[in-house]
Scaffold this motif. Structure first.
Motif, PDB file in Angstrom:
ATOM      1  N   VAL A  75       0.785  -1.118   0.106  1.00 22.49           N
ATOM      2  CA  VAL A  75       0.126   0.060  -0.119  1.00 22.49           C
ATOM      3  C   VAL A  75       0.803   1.127   0.077  1.00 22.49           C
ATOM      4  CG1 VAL A  75      -1.589   1.267   1.224  1.00 22.49           C
ATOM      5  CG2 VAL A  75      -1.961  -1.220   1.035  1.00 22.49           C
ATOM      6  N   VAL A  76       2.041   1.436   0.778  1.00 22.05           N
ATOM      7  CA  VAL A  76       2.943   2.516   0.892  1.00 22.05           C
ATOM      8  C   VAL A  76       3.617   2.536  -0.638  1.00 22.05           C
ATOM      9  CG1 VAL A  76       4.961   3.428   1.744  1.00 22.05           C
ATOM     10  CG2 VAL A  76       3.151   2.422   3.231  1.00 22.05           C
ATOM     11  N   THR A  77       3.964   1.675  -1.096  1.00 27.75           N
ATOM     12  CA  THR A  77       4.304   1.390  -2.373  1.00 27.75           C
ATOM     13  C   THR A  77       3.642   2.096  -3.648  1.00 27.75           C
ATOM     14  OG1 THR A  77       5.808  -0.331  -1.963  1.00 27.75           O
ATOM     15  CG2 THR A  77       5.629   0.135  -4.298  1.00 27.75           C
ATOM     16  N   GLY A  78       2.301   1.667  -3.426  1.00 29.03           N
ATOM     17  CA  GLY A  78       1.298   1.995  -4.245  1.00 29.03           C
ATOM     18  C   GLY A  78       0.890   3.577  -4.211  1.00 29.03           C
ATOM     19  N   THR A  79       0.925   4.153  -3.084  1.00 30.38           N
ATOM     20  CA  THR A  79       0.763   5.389  -2.538  1.00 30.38           C
ATOM     21  C   THR A  79       1.781   6.410  -3.270  1.00 30.38           C
ATOM     22  OG1 THR A  79      -0.210   4.773  -0.373  1.00 30.38           O
ATOM     23  CG2 THR A  79       0.586   7.065  -0.741  1.00 30.38           C
ATOM     24  N   VAL A  80       3.140   5.892  -3.232  1.00 29.69           N
ATOM     25  CA  VAL A  80       4.404   6.718  -3.687  1.00 29.69           C
ATOM     26  C   VAL A  80       4.066   6.782  -5.199  1.00 29.69           C
ATOM     27  CG1 VAL A  80       6.748   6.778  -4.121  1.00 29.69           C
ATOM     28  CG2 VAL A  80       5.845   6.375  -1.885  1.00 29.69           C
ATOM     29  N   ILE A  81       3.566   5.599  -6.008  1.00 28.56           N
ATOM     30  CA  ILE A  81       3.593   5.402  -7.386  1.00 28.56           C
ATOM     31  C   ILE A  81       2.496   6.348  -7.738  1.00 28.56           C
ATOM     32  CG2 ILE A  81       2.918   3.853  -9.497  1.00 28.56           C
ATOM     33  CD1 ILE A  81       4.659   1.652  -7.740  1.00 28.56           C
ATOM     34  N   THR A  82       1.345   6.424  -7.011  1.00 29.03           N
ATOM     35  CA  THR A  82       0.413   7.299  -7.168  1.00 29.03           C
ATOM     36  C   THR A  82       0.833   8.511  -7.370  1.00 29.03           C
ATOM     37  OG1 THR A  82      -1.280   5.469  -6.409  1.00 29.03           O
ATOM     38  CG2 THR A  82      -2.132   7.914  -6.645  1.00 29.03           C
ATOM     39  N   GLY A  83       1.561   9.017  -6.502  1.00 26.78           N
ATOM     40  CA  GLY A  83       1.813  10.546  -6.246  1.00 26.78           C
ATOM     41  C   GLY A  83       2.842  10.830  -7.356  1.00 26.78           C
ATOM     42  N   VAL A  84       3.740   9.893  -7.844  1.00 31.61           N
ATOM     43  CA  VAL A  84       4.356  10.070  -8.860  1.00 31.61           C
ATOM     44  C   VAL A  84       3.813  10.092 -10.343  1.00 31.61           C
ATOM     45  CG1 VAL A  84       6.392   9.349 -10.447  1.00 31.61           C
ATOM     46  CG2 VAL A  84       6.565   9.100  -7.801  1.00 31.61           C
ATOM     47  N   LEU A  85       2.844   9.312 -10.502  1.00 31.39           N
ATOM     48  CA  LEU A  85       2.012   9.349 -11.678  1.00 31.39           C
ATOM     49  C   LEU A  85       1.043  10.601 -11.721  1.00 31.39           C
ATOM     50  CD1 LEU A  85       0.619   5.708 -11.967  1.00 31.39           C
ATOM     51  CD2 LEU A  85       2.325   7.004 -13.389  1.00 31.39           C
ATOM     52  N   LEU A  86       0.691  11.166 -10.590  1.00 31.09           N
ATOM     53  CA  LEU A  86      -0.261  12.484 -10.602  1.00 31.09           C
ATOM     54  C   LEU A  86       0.881  13.645 -10.977  1.00 31.09           C
ATOM     55  CD1 LEU A  86      -2.359  11.858  -7.460  1.00 31.09           C
ATOM     56  CD2 LEU A  86      -3.079  12.052  -9.824  1.00 31.09           C
ATOM     57  N   ILE A  87       2.125  13.608 -10.307  1.00 33.14           N
ATOM     58  CA  ILE A  87       2.786  14.684 -10.802  1.00 33.14           C
ATOM     59  C   ILE A  87       3.200  14.610 -12.300  1.00 33.14           C
ATOM     60  CG2 ILE A  87       5.325  15.518 -10.554  1.00 33.14           C
ATOM     61  CD1 ILE A  87       5.235  14.613  -7.700  1.00 33.14           C
ATOM     62  N   LEU A  88       3.448  13.567 -12.811  1.00 34.84           N
ATOM     63  CA  LEU A  88       3.790  13.328 -14.125  1.00 34.84           C
ATOM     64  C   LEU A  88       2.506  13.756 -15.057  1.00 34.84           C
ATOM     65  CD1 LEU A  88       5.920  10.107 -14.482  1.00 34.84           C
ATOM     66  CD2 LEU A  88       6.457  12.556 -14.585  1.00 34.84           C
ATOM     67  N   ALA A  89       1.212  13.247 -14.657  1.00 33.40           N
ATOM     68  CA  ALA A  89       0.029  13.809 -15.372  1.00 33.40           C
ATOM     69  C   ALA A  89      -0.498  15.207 -15.204  1.00 33.40           C
ATOM     70  CB  ALA A  89      -1.017  12.457 -15.103  1.00 33.40           C
ATOM     71  N   PHE A  90       0.017  15.561 -14.538  1.00 34.72           N
ATOM     72  CA  PHE A  90      -0.397  16.997 -13.950  1.00 34.72           C
ATOM     73  C   PHE A  90      -0.471  18.259 -15.289  1.00 34.72           C
ATOM     74  CE2 PHE A  90       0.056  21.663 -12.452  1.00 34.72           C
ATOM     75  CZ  PHE A  90      -1.329  21.642 -11.754  1.00 34.72           C
ATOM     76  N   PRO A  91       0.397  18.176 -16.060  1.00 35.86           N
ATOM     77  CA  PRO A  91       0.286  19.149 -17.117  1.00 35.86           C
ATOM     78  C   PRO A  91      -0.572  18.940 -18.094  1.00 35.86           C
ATOM     79  CG  PRO A  91       2.622  18.645 -16.647  1.00 35.86           C
ATOM     80  CD  PRO A  91       1.708  17.622 -15.652  1.00 35.86           C
ATOM     81  N   LEU A  92      -0.795  17.605 -18.177  1.00 43.21           N
ATOM     82  CA  LEU A  92      -1.994  17.197 -19.427  1.00 43.21           C
ATOM     83  C   LEU A  92      -3.357  17.467 -18.701  1.00 43.21           C
ATOM     84  CD1 LEU A  92      -0.167  14.028 -20.762  1.00 43.21           C
ATOM     85  CD2 LEU A  92      -0.502  16.332 -22.013  1.00 43.21           C
ATOM     86  N   LEU A  93      -3.359  17.255 -17.491  1.00 46.61           N
ATOM     87  CA  LEU A  93      -4.713  17.311 -16.768  1.00 46.61           C
ATOM     88  C   LEU A  93      -5.079  18.792 -16.590  1.00 46.61           C
ATOM     89  CD1 LEU A  93      -4.552  14.252 -14.429  1.00 46.61           C
ATOM     90  CD2 LEU A  93      -5.542  14.439 -16.416  1.00 46.61           C
ATOM     91  N   TRP A  94      -4.047  19.695 -16.575  1.00 45.36           N
ATOM     92  CA  TRP A  94      -4.307  21.082 -15.963  1.00 45.36           C
ATOM     93  C   TRP A  94      -4.927  21.807 -17.114  1.00 45.36           C
ATOM     94  CZ3 TRP A  94      -0.090  25.101 -15.836  1.00 45.36           C
ATOM     95  CH2 TRP A  94      -0.663  26.333 -15.213  1.00 45.36           C
ATOM     96  N   ARG A  95      -4.243  21.538 -18.317  1.00 47.37           N
ATOM     97  CA  ARG A  95      -4.707  22.142 -19.425  1.00 47.37           C
ATOM     98  C   ARG A  95      -4.677  21.270 -20.830  1.00 47.37           C
ATOM     99  NH1 ARG A  95       0.108  26.489 -19.900  1.00 47.37           N
ATOM    100  NH2 ARG A  95       1.576  25.078 -20.826  1.00 47.37           N
ATOM    101  N   PRO A  96      -5.464  21.498 -22.013  1.00 50.58           N
ATOM    102  CA  PRO A  96      -5.292  20.733 -22.877  1.00 50.58           C
ATOM    103  C   PRO A  96      -3.912  21.211 -23.732  1.00 50.58           C
ATOM    104  CG  PRO A  96      -7.183  22.102 -23.233  1.00 50.58           C
ATOM    105  CD  PRO A  96      -6.585  22.273 -21.924  1.00 50.58           C
TER     106      PRO A  96
END
Length: 181
Positions: A75-96
């Motif tokens: 679960v801790v590993t999944g949480t860290v991976i989720t945080g990294v994926l959210l950081i990487l996806a942020f520019p594409l989710l923030w604006r087209p």
């Protein structure tokens, strides 16, 4: 060792200097888009180091204390991976078109891609935790099983033998006659 470190640091410092030269060429004369670029360069690391990393660390500590043992690491590993994926996806989710166009990148739905990736990560987290719960980890209570190892019996004390001398459990070259027997 100091020479090796200096030789390894020189290319990094040269790349850093070249990046500063290119940014100065871009930034002067000052324009409104330069202010946005500088704020993005400064705010990105501050937001990451000041908000995302501490939240991930606190969440990891809380989860490690609350969850049962087989669930902690996955679960801790999944949480860290989720945080990294959210950081990487942020520019594409923030604006087209939040990143420079690359072939195939803007053909899909970034929110759907992120959701499917997170679903795969958490499915693996659950499967790993269930596997750790069903198959307990190997303990080191018993000695390794080798040809030279004597058979382990639960009833007899460790110094007594249950097999007669001279059986294949004795290593080659050992005496089979003991004093007092």
């Amino acid at each position: 060792m100091k020479t090796a470190r200096a030789l390894l640091a020189l290319p990094g410092l040269a790349a850093l200097a070249w990046g500063v030269v290119l940014f100065v060429e871009y930034a002067f004369p000052l324009r409104p888009d330069v202010i946005g670029t500088v704020s993005w360069i400064v705010a990105g690391p501050l937001l990451n180091d000041g908000v995302v990393v501490p939240l991930t660390a606190v969440l990891g500590i809380i989860l490690a204390r609350v969850l049962p043992h087989p669930w902690r690491v996955p679960v801790v590993t999944g949480t860290v991976i989720t945080g990294v994926l959210l950081i990487l996806a942020f520019p594409l989710l923030w604006r087209p078109y939040g990143t420079p166009p690359m072939p195939g990148l803007h053909d899909g739905n970034p929110a759907l891609g992120l959701a499917l990736t997170l679903a795969a990560v958490w499915l693996l987290v659950v499967l790993t935790a269930l596997l750790r719960r069903v198959v307990p980890p190997n303990t080191r209570d018993a000695p390794p099983i080798t040809r030279e190892a004597r058979p382990i019996t639960r009833d007899a004390p460790p110094d007594t033998r249950t097999d007669p001398p001279g059986t294949p459990a004795d290593p080659p070259g050992t005496r089979t006659d003991r004093p007092g027997t």
